[in-house]
Scaffold this motif. Structure first.
Motif, PDB file in Angstrom:
ATOM      1  N   GLN A  55      49.092 -28.299 -24.627  1.00 49.69           N
ATOM      2  CA  GLN A  55      50.023 -27.983 -23.538  1.00 49.69           C
ATOM      3  C   GLN A  55      50.472 -26.538 -23.680  1.00 49.69           C
ATOM      4  OE1 GLN A  55      51.773 -29.991 -20.807  1.00 49.69           O
ATOM      5  NE2 GLN A  55      51.875 -27.801 -20.315  1.00 49.69           N
ATOM      6  N   THR A  56      50.135 -25.724 -22.688  1.00 55.46           N
ATOM      7  CA  THR A  56      50.650 -24.360 -22.633  1.00 55.46           C
ATOM      8  C   THR A  56      51.999 -24.410 -21.935  1.00 55.46           C
ATOM      9  OG1 THR A  56      48.394 -23.481 -22.513  1.00 55.46           O
ATOM     10  CG2 THR A  56      50.185 -21.999 -21.881  1.00 55.46           C
ATOM     11  N   PHE A  57      53.049 -23.934 -22.591  1.00 60.97           N
ATOM     12  CA  PHE A  57      54.413 -24.199 -22.147  1.00 60.97           C
ATOM     13  C   PHE A  57      54.770 -23.580 -20.798  1.00 60.97           C
ATOM     14  CE2 PHE A  57      55.727 -24.789 -26.844  1.00 60.97           C
ATOM     15  CZ  PHE A  57      55.192 -26.067 -26.810  1.00 60.97           C
ATOM     16  N   ASP A  58      54.109 -22.496 -20.374  1.00 60.73           N
ATOM     17  CA  ASP A  58      54.456 -21.905 -19.083  1.00 60.73           C
ATOM     18  C   ASP A  58      53.522 -22.368 -17.965  1.00 60.73           C
ATOM     19  OD1 ASP A  58      52.207 -20.646 -19.996  1.00 60.73           O
ATOM     20  OD2 ASP A  58      52.864 -18.617 -19.498  1.00 60.73           O
ATOM     21  N   LYS A  59      52.739 -23.423 -18.232  1.00 58.47           N
ATOM     22  CA  LYS A  59      51.868 -23.981 -17.204  1.00 58.47           C
ATOM     23  C   LYS A  59      52.152 -25.480 -17.067  1.00 58.47           C
ATOM     24  CE  LYS A  59      48.047 -20.735 -17.992  1.00 58.47           C
ATOM     25  NZ  LYS A  59      46.610 -20.591 -18.298  1.00 58.47           N
ATOM     26  N   SER A  60      51.668 -26.056 -15.965  1.00 58.26           N
ATOM     27  CA  SER A  60      51.898 -27.477 -15.757  1.00 58.26           C
ATOM     28  C   SER A  60      50.598 -28.264 -15.842  1.00 58.26           C
ATOM     29  CB  SER A  60      52.560 -27.710 -14.399  1.00 58.26           C
ATOM     30  OG  SER A  60      51.816 -27.085 -13.381  1.00 58.26           O
ATOM     31  N   VAL A  61      49.748 -27.884 -16.781  1.00 63.24           N
ATOM     32  CA  VAL A  61      48.485 -28.583 -17.004  1.00 63.24           C
ATOM     33  C   VAL A  61      48.353 -28.921 -18.481  1.00 63.24           C
ATOM     34  CG1 VAL A  61      45.972 -28.434 -16.890  1.00 63.24           C
ATOM     35  CG2 VAL A  61      47.347 -27.414 -15.085  1.00 63.24           C
ATOM     36  N   LEU A  62      48.103 -30.181 -18.743  1.00 52.47           N
ATOM     37  CA  LEU A  62      47.820 -30.632 -20.099  1.00 52.47           C
ATOM     38  C   LEU A  62      46.313 -30.737 -20.224  1.00 52.47           C
ATOM     39  CD1 LEU A  62      48.894 -31.794 -22.828  1.00 52.47           C
ATOM     40  CD2 LEU A  62      48.722 -34.053 -21.772  1.00 52.47           C
ATOM     41  N   GLU A  63      45.722 -29.896 -21.059  1.00 53.93           N
ATOM     42  CA  GLU A  63      44.265 -29.858 -21.228  1.00 53.93           C
ATOM     43  C   GLU A  63      43.877 -30.540 -22.533  1.00 53.93           C
ATOM     44  OE1 GLU A  63      42.379 -26.072 -19.455  1.00 53.93           O
ATOM     45  OE2 GLU A  63      44.198 -25.391 -20.479  1.00 53.93           O
ATOM     46  N   GLY A  64      42.697 -31.133 -22.533  1.00 53.32           N
ATOM     47  CA  GLY A  64      42.267 -31.783 -23.757  1.00 53.32           C
ATOM     48  C   GLY A  64      40.838 -32.260 -23.697  1.00 53.32           C
ATOM     49  N   GLU A  65      40.453 -32.967 -24.762  1.00 51.32           N
ATOM     50  CA  GLU A  65      39.125 -33.562 -24.864  1.00 51.32           C
ATOM     51  C   GLU A  65      39.271 -34.961 -25.432  1.00 51.32           C
ATOM     52  OE1 GLU A  65      36.888 -30.998 -27.397  1.00 51.32           O
ATOM     53  OE2 GLU A  65      36.474 -29.517 -25.822  1.00 51.32           O
ATOM     54  N   ILE A  66      38.562 -35.905 -24.840  1.00 53.28           N
ATOM     55  CA  ILE A  66      38.546 -37.279 -25.332  1.00 53.28           C
ATOM     56  C   ILE A  66      37.102 -37.631 -25.669  1.00 53.28           C
ATOM     57  CG2 ILE A  66      38.974 -39.695 -24.765  1.00 53.28           C
ATOM     58  CD1 ILE A  66      41.163 -38.782 -22.881  1.00 53.28           C
ATOM     59  N   SER A  67      36.871 -38.162 -26.854  1.00 55.18           N
ATOM     60  CA  SER A  67      35.509 -38.482 -27.266  1.00 55.18           C
ATOM     61  C   SER A  67      35.472 -39.770 -28.068  1.00 55.18           C
ATOM     62  CB  SER A  67      34.920 -37.343 -28.112  1.00 55.18           C
ATOM     63  OG  SER A  67      35.652 -37.182 -29.314  1.00 55.18           O
ATOM     64  N   ALA A  68      34.296 -40.380 -28.101  1.00 54.49           N
ATOM     65  CA  ALA A  68      34.083 -41.601 -28.870  1.00 54.49           C
ATOM     66  C   ALA A  68      32.637 -41.636 -29.345  1.00 54.49           C
ATOM     67  CB  ALA A  68      34.394 -42.836 -28.033  1.00 54.49           C
ATOM     68  N   THR A  69      32.439 -42.205 -30.527  1.00 50.13           N
ATOM     69  CA  THR A  69      31.107 -42.321 -31.120  1.00 50.13           C
ATOM     70  C   THR A  69      30.944 -43.708 -31.713  1.00 50.13           C
ATOM     71  OG1 THR A  69      31.278 -39.987 -31.769  1.00 50.13           O
ATOM     72  CG2 THR A  69      29.451 -41.244 -32.690  1.00 50.13           C
ATOM     73  N   ILE A  70      29.771 -44.301 -31.494  1.00 49.10           N
ATOM     74  CA  ILE A  70      29.424 -45.552 -32.158  1.00 49.10           C
ATOM     75  C   ILE A  70      28.207 -45.294 -33.030  1.00 49.10           C
ATOM     76  CG2 ILE A  70      30.408 -47.044 -30.383  1.00 49.10           C
ATOM     77  CD1 ILE A  70      27.579 -47.440 -29.280  1.00 49.10           C
TER      78      ILE A  70
END
Length: 305
Positions: free
Chosen positions: A134-149
């Motif tokens: 989360q960049t505090f002066d923006k209203s976008v929460l950016e990220g990555e979601i991953s899974a491995t089997i």
């Protein structure tokens, strides 16, 4: 036999490290290391590790100091300060739940202030990670979601970048951010790990593909290669990259070459008294004629650095 697959971010990490880690600038990944660097690392009696990094390049100095140590319940902390007025404080714990590791960090700089949450979970047959910034002066929460089997040394995984609109730190929502994620951005990965050989396949957005391997030829010699196909519409053509590392007593040799004409090498030597490691990194672009040899990088690491 129980098998815990790697996190998605670690699929293909072996060949990536072999091709870049010993040649890239530590603070600017993706760029060849040039300039002069002095590093120092020591550990106090109470378990706090102090590391310093000082670099001189083209008439300018950059310095950084890091303090890290252990906390109760399988936890640790890290504090980083540098001459660019960046400050980073993070804490990590592996004792919250079996197989779960959590890290939270606060980063402050002259450009932006950020908060980072990284959750990693691993067990037999399954691994997953969610990392959000989360960049505090923006209203976008950016990220990555991953899974491995994974089973029997074969791992299959997927990762997708995500963007969530929030109004926590700014009143306006940036234009164009109207979905949490898009299927077009999916990354897929497959990795097979054998006794002394690891092979991987990564499929990235817009048709980019990477096929790589790392082979432990002996205890002192490692060989790897990667075939890369650029994304649709991107500049360049398919590339083959090769890399090798070899240790001979206290000397380590690392080399990498690709079909675009780039050649990189690093030679390092360890000394017992005083305790230090000296390394020299050089690069060549075989397509540039008179500008064949690029500026070199010299690093001296004192103590346990």
């Amino acid at each position: 036999m129980p098998f815990t697959p790697p996190l998605f971010k670690n699929i293909g990490k072996g060949i990536k490290d072999l091709l870049t880690k010993k040649f890239d600038d530590e603070k600017e990944r993706g760029k060849l290391f040039t300039g002069e660097v002095l590093k120092f690392k020591t550990k106090s009696e109470d378990g706090v590790t102090i590391e310093s990094y000082t670099k001189y390049k083209k008439g300018t100095f950059f310095s950084e100091i890091t303090a890290s140590g252990s906390l109760p319940k399988k936890s640790s902390f890290k504090l980083l300060l540098n001459s660019n007025r960046d400050v980073e404080l993070s804490a990590k714990s592996k004792g919250l739940y079996k197989g779960l590791a959590a890290e939270i960090a606060a980063k402050a700089s002259t450009k932006a202030h950020k908060g980072v949450l990284d959750l990693q979970y691993s067990q037999d047959f399954f691994a997953a990670q969610g990392k959000f910034t989360q960049t505090f002066d923006k209203s976008v929460l950016e990220g990555e979601i991953s899974a491995t089997i994974g089973e029997d040394n074969l791992s299959v995984g997927a990762m997708v970048p995500v963007k969530f609109c929030t109004k926590t730190f700014a009143p306006k929502v940036p234009k164009g951010v109207d979905e949490a994620f898009s299927l077009e951005n999916f990354n897929l990965g497959v990795q097979m790990d054998l006794k002394d050989l690891s092979c991987n396949l990564l499929v990235k957005p817009k048709g980019a593909v990477e096929l790589g391997f790392v082979q432990d030829v002996s205890k002192c010699t490692k060989l790897g290669g990667k075939f890369s196909v650029p994304a649709e519409g991107a500049k360049g053509s398919p590339t083959v990259s090769l890399a090798m590392s070899k240790k001979i007593d206290d000397v380590a040799l690392h080399g990498a070459f690709d079909t675009t004409g780039n050649l990189k090498g690093t030679i390092s030597k360890k000394y017992a008294n005083p305790k230090l490691t000296a390394s020299l990194t050089f690069g060549m672009d075989l397509t540039k004629g008179s500008d064949l040899i690029q500026p070199v990088g010299l690093a001296i690491a004192l103590g346990d650095a």
